[in-house]
Design a protein around this motif. Structure first.
Motif, short mmCIF file in Angstrom:
data_model
loop_
_atom_site.label_atom_id
_atom_site.label_comp_id
_atom_site.label_asym_id
_atom_site.label_seq_id
_atom_site.Cartn_x
_atom_site.Cartn_y
_atom_site.Cartn_z
N ASP A 1 -5.74 1.33 1.58
CA ASP A 1 -4.87 2.46 1.92
C ASP A 1 -5.32 3.18 3.19
O ASP A 1 -4.66 4.10 3.66
CB ASP A 1 -4.83 3.47 0.77
N CYS B 1 -0.49 -2.80 9.39
CA CYS B 1 0.17 -1.82 8.53
C CYS B 1 0.67 -0.70 9.41
O CYS B 1 -0.15 0.04 9.97
CB CYS B 1 -0.81 -1.23 7.55
N ASP B 2 1.93 -0.57 9.54
CA ASP B 2 2.46 0.63 10.18
C ASP B 2 2.52 1.69 9.08
O ASP B 2 3.06 1.44 8.00
CB ASP B 2 3.83 0.35 10.78
N ASP B 3 1.91 2.85 9.34
CA ASP B 3 1.83 3.86 8.28
C ASP B 3 3.10 4.69 8.26
O ASP B 3 4.06 4.41 8.98
CB ASP B 3 0.55 4.69 8.41
N ARG C 1 -5.57 -2.96 8.73
CA ARG C 1 -6.20 -2.69 7.44
C ARG C 1 -6.70 -3.99 6.83
O ARG C 1 -6.13 -5.06 7.07
CB ARG C 1 -5.20 -2.07 6.48
N ALA D 1 1.82 2.73 3.33
CA ALA D 1 2.38 1.85 4.37
C ALA D 1 3.89 1.98 4.46
O ALA D 1 4.59 2.04 3.45
CB ALA D 1 2.00 0.40 4.08
N ARG E 1 -7.22 2.89 7.24
CA ARG E 1 -7.28 1.94 8.34
C ARG E 1 -8.69 1.43 8.59
O ARG E 1 -9.67 2.12 8.30
CB ARG E 1 -6.67 2.51 9.60
N SER F 1 0.88 -1.17 0.00
CA SER F 1 0.00 0.00 0.00
C SER F 1 0.91 1.22 0.00
O SER F 1 1.89 1.26 0.76
CB SER F 1 -0.88 0.02 1.27
N ILE G 1 4.19 -3.92 6.28
CA ILE G 1 2.98 -4.75 6.37
C ILE G 1 3.43 -6.14 6.83
O ILE G 1 4.13 -6.84 6.10
CB ILE G 1 2.27 -4.86 4.99
#
Ligand code: BMA
Length: 333
Positions: A89, A65-67, A75, A44, A91, A41, A47
């Motif tokens: 894309d 997913c750590d953004d 997500r 992201a 949360r 993503s 993931i």
């Protein structure tokens, strides 16, 4: 009687690759690893440590997913073949009828468990400290949050895929507020998924021998247990403390079908340990963290999804009969 997977639907499209000709291990990696790269993503950073289940002829899941602020989000992701995933894309948002717990701050390390016609989502939830969050979905669009399972601090909550003895069962690992340097797996009972009790010790780190080993610091449940003719097959992570920090590897245990707190067999050697570049190098070095497994009763094939170096998601494969033979022959309970 042959060793069999005894529950769950047949999965003719379970992701699968045969063992490479030059590999003699009982569990082997996908040649396509990491199957979900960190930027699958565009929003992201990474993931990993994510959960996949069969869904409407394909696969769906909840992904850690750590953004790009390095906030930990959950997500939704979907796939037709179990290798290539479309990851949202944005949360995942839970509906929650309980105002005191409804504020979703952050979540990580999800598991997804099909049970009673729903997909239950279990994750590490921040509620005045990390504890076990619980919710459900039926369609991977609407998610409903239920009561938190335990008080902080607790992690690695894993629900069993059916009631045992008329009650729901949840594995968990009580912990501390930080990067916990200890950890045993317990199982707790509930009549209604709200009130939990009758806590039983399942297994702890391997300290008795006094010898350094891969599971000497802490252990935690991985994918939800797979029901087999020989007992519940539980993949788990074990941690070794080194001078460079923790190393996370994967092992397996066979738990008694009726009393899952009784460990029948447990791997003395690991099944997989960080070995490749994508497992050794990333946001956290040397982490191999299983969170989901797809099991096909018709063929005995099992595909395990694991987080690699807190960065990407990888796949590994095994055959249930070979694996259980291996666990029995290499066991130290
Ligand atoms: C644990 C969790 C996991 C992570 C692991 C290694 O405490 O935070 O999400 O993969 O540490 O960093």
């Amino acid at each position: 009687m042959p060793i069999r997977i005894v529950s769950g639907e047949n999965l003719p499209n379970v992701p699968w690759e045969p063992r490479p000709a030059d590999c003699r291990d009982v569990v082997w990696r996908s040649q396509r690893n990491p199957v979900i790269p960190r930027h699958a993503s565009p929003t992201a950073d990474s993931i990993y440590n994510s959960a996949v289940v069969p869904f409407r002829g394909g696969f769906a899941g909840v992904f850690r997913c750590d953004d790009r602020a390095r906030n930990m989000t959950l997500r939704v992701g979907k796939s037709q073949n179990g290798f290539d995933f479309q990851i949202d894309d944005h949360r995942l948002e839970f509906e929650c009828a309980i105002p005191e717990i409804a504020q979703f701050l952050e979540g990580y390390d999800p598991r997804v468990v099909p049970l009673d016609g729903r997909y239950y989502v279990i994750w590490c939830n921040n509620y005045h400290g990390y504890t076990i969050g619980l919710g459900w979905t039926e369609d991977f669009e609407r998610f409903v949050q239920l009561e938190n399972v335990f008080l902080p601090f607790n992690r690695n909550g894993v629900l069993f895929p059916r009631k045992v003895g008329g009650e729901y069962l949840m594995l968990s690992r009580p912990s501390d507020a930080g990067h916990t340097p200890f950890g045993d797996i317990f199982v707790s009972h509930s009549p209604d998924l709200v009130y939990w009790g009758k806590h039983r010790h399942v297994m702890g780190p391997k300290r008795e021998s006094g010898l350094v080993n891969w599971q000497m610091t802490k252990v935690g449940a991985g994918p939800y247990p797979i029901e087999t003719s020989e007992g519940w097959l539980l993949f788990y992570h074990g941690v070794l403390t080194t001078c460079n920090g923790f190393t996370y590897s994967m092992g397996a245990a066979l738990l008694d079908l009726e009393k899952p707190w009784v460990v029948r067999y447990r791997t003395r050697p690991y099944l997989l340990s960080p070995d490749t570049l994508y497992e050794g190098v990333g946001n956290t070095q040397n982490v191999l963290f299983p969170c989901a497994a797809l099991a096909d009763p018709a063929t005995g094939r099992i595909a395990v999804y694991y987080g690699a170096a807190d960065t990407s998601t990888a796949l590994a494969f095994c055959q249930v009969d070979e694996l259980i033979d291996y666990v029995r022959a290499n066991s130290d309970v």
